[in-house]
Design an enzyme around this catalytic site. Structure first.
Site, PDB file in Angstrom:
ATOM      1  N   GLY A  36       0.845  -1.183  -0.029  1.00 13.15           N
ATOM      2  CA  GLY A  36       0.064  -0.029   0.142  1.00 13.15           C
ATOM      3  C   GLY A  36       0.855   1.336  -0.045  1.00 13.15           C
ATOM      4  N   HIS A  37       1.798   1.264   0.829  1.00 13.98           N
ATOM      5  CA  HIS A  37       2.748   2.521   0.943  1.00 13.98           C
ATOM      6  C   HIS A  37       3.629   2.488  -0.371  1.00 13.98           C
ATOM      7  CE1 HIS A  37       2.583   1.264   5.524  1.00 13.98           C
ATOM      8  NE2 HIS A  37       2.131   2.622   5.496  1.00 13.98           N
ATOM      9  N   GLN A  61      -0.761  10.443  18.199  1.00 16.52           N
ATOM     10  CA  GLN A  61      -1.974  10.192  17.663  1.00 16.52           C
ATOM     11  C   GLN A  61      -2.537   8.719  18.188  1.00 16.52           C
ATOM     12  OE1 GLN A  61      -0.146   9.752  13.508  1.00 16.52           O
ATOM     13  NE2 GLN A  61      -1.627   7.992  13.293  1.00 16.52           N
ATOM     14  N   LYS A 151      -7.659   3.953   2.554  1.00 17.49           N
ATOM     15  CA  LYS A 151      -7.991   2.877   3.750  1.00 17.49           C
ATOM     16  C   LYS A 151      -8.286   3.678   4.956  1.00 17.49           C
ATOM     17  CE  LYS A 151      -5.541   0.147   6.492  1.00 17.49           C
ATOM     18  NZ  LYS A 151      -6.009   0.367   7.799  1.00 17.49           N
ATOM     19  N   GLN A 155      -9.260   9.801   7.821  1.00 20.93           N
ATOM     20  CA  GLN A 155      -8.152  10.778   7.912  1.00 20.93           C
ATOM     21  C   GLN A 155      -7.814  11.452   6.742  1.00 20.93           C
ATOM     22  OE1 GLN A 155      -4.139   9.224   9.498  1.00 20.93           O
ATOM     23  NE2 GLN A 155      -3.690   8.996   7.480  1.00 20.93           N
ATOM     24  N   MET A 186      -4.561  -3.816   2.956  1.00 19.18           N
ATOM     25  CA  MET A 186      -2.910  -3.899   3.516  1.00 19.18           C
ATOM     26  C   MET A 186      -2.855  -3.103   4.663  1.00 19.18           C
ATOM     27  SD  MET A 186      -0.354  -4.978   0.618  1.00 19.18           S
ATOM     28  CE  MET A 186      -0.723  -6.138  -0.270  1.00 19.18           C
ATOM     29  N   ARG A 189      -0.650  -3.197  10.749  1.00 16.42           N
ATOM     30  CA  ARG A 189      -1.092  -3.915  11.746  1.00 16.42           C
ATOM     31  C   ARG A 189      -1.456  -5.371  11.591  1.00 16.42           C
ATOM     32  NH1 ARG A 189      -3.011   1.364  12.986  1.00 16.42           N
ATOM     33  NH2 ARG A 189      -2.862   1.841  15.255  1.00 16.42           N
TER      34      ARG A 189
HETATM   35  O1  PAF Z   1      -1.679   7.237   7.892  1.00 15.21           O
HETATM   36  C1  PAF Z   1      -0.760   7.022   8.839  1.00 15.21           C
HETATM   37  O2  PAF Z   1       0.145   6.184   8.537  1.00 15.21           O
HETATM   38  C2  PAF Z   1      -0.419   8.167   9.603  1.00 15.21           C
HETATM   39  O3  PAF Z   1      -1.693   8.365  10.346  1.00 15.21           O
HETATM   40  C3  PAF Z   1       0.269   9.487   9.239  1.00 15.21           C
HETATM   41  C4  PAF Z   1      -0.467  10.162   8.097  1.00 15.21           C
HETATM   42  C5  PAF Z   1       1.675   8.878   8.638  1.00 15.21           C
HETATM   43  C6  PAF Z   1       0.479  10.478  10.356  1.00 15.21           C
HETATM   44  O4  PAF Z   1       1.247  10.028  11.263  1.00 15.21           O
END
Ligand code: PAF
Length: 282
Positions: A36-37, A61, A151, A155, A186, A189
């Protein structure tokens, strides 16, 4: 691929780059990278002259200290995955907590109702922490574009609102959810799932697909009941919420004749691992 660990060294490097007025893409991550990343990073490499992937597990967070402690961290493995994607067109920014937060932070954002439902309701303070770190990254890096996965759909809405509130920030590029072959979205976690929970977890996407199939044919309250029953039939997954919401406002939708696109959102506990997913249903 160059790795920077301090804001000053990164800023220095970027100032020369800026003089050449090249475009800069940012992919904010908390590491434990997966396909995904990498898909976000690949898109940024295609669209920009330089891509920065930030790797920072943002403590503020996490509303649950155990979740923060157990969040997977392996910078070396992340760098190995990023090297072939970024090559000479990329930078990794991996700061420490002290580097990101040298001073006490007391910013309180008011993202309005869109941050009060679903993740906002179940994870108090979460979006404020996301807003603070993302705004800090935007100010340090000043990217032209920033890439976020769908996903974390809520956010994405919060980050758009952040840019509006701060009157500062890049173009926000949403990227589609990348799934395993069995449909599981994906997520970093997923690494923490036991074999038994991993085997059960694809039911989340099956339930979302069922929601999309039945949306419009059945009353929303009944539909929610069916979806919850489907997930609870695994006996080992526990639903935190199932919500149908307007894609733009994220406000709950209670009837199937709705003028805007609607998405179904699910949060589930697999033992102590919390999984979220969503799918457009209309
Ligand atoms: O989606 C994430 O992995 C986090 O919330 C982010 C946007 C990197 C901020 O820490």
């Amino acid at each position: 691929m160059i790795v920077f660990k301090t804001c000053d060294s990164l800023r220095d490097y970027l100032s020369t780059f800026r003089e050449e007025s090249q475009s800069l893409g940012l992919v904010p991550t908390m590491g434990a990278l997966h396909e995904g990343h990498l898909s976000l990073s690949k898109l940024s490499v295609r669209q920009n002259n330089l891509t920065i992937v930030s790797v920072f597990v943002n403590p503020i967070q996490f509303n649950n200290p155990a979740d923060l402690e157990k969040y997977p961290r392996d910078l070396e493995a992340d760098l190995d995955l990023l090297e072939p994607v970024l090559g000479f067109r990329g930078i990794v920014f991996a700061p420490s907590v002290e580097e990101m937060y040298p001073k006490q932070i007391d910013t309180q954002y008011d993202f309005g109702p869109l941050a009060e439902v679903m993740e906002g309701a179940f994870r108090p303070g979460h979006f404020n922490g996301v807003g603070i770190v993302v705004n800090r990254l935007f100010r340090i890096i000043e990217p032209d574009r920033a890439y976020f996965g769908e996903k974390d759909f809520q956010q994405l809405a919060v980050i758009r609102k952040l840019v509006e509130l701060e009157k500062f920030g890049p173009e926000i590029i949403p990227c589609p959810i990348i799934r395993e072959a069995d449909g599981l979205a994906m997520s970093s976690r997923n690494q923490r799932l036991s074999a038994e929970h991993r085997a059960a977890a694809p039911v989340i996407f099956q339930a979302l697909s069922e929601a999309a199939r039945l949306y419009g044919r059945s009353d929303i309250t009944d539909l929610k009941r069916q979806i919850i029953a489907m997930i609870h039939a695994t006996k080992i997954l526990k639903v935190e919420y199932v919500e149908f919401a307007d894609e733009e406002t994220l406000m709950p939708v209670y009837k199937t004749s709705w003028p805007n696109p609607v998405r179904c959102f699910i949060a589930v506990y697999a033992d102590e691992v919390r999984l979220i997913d969503n799918l457009r249903v209309s």
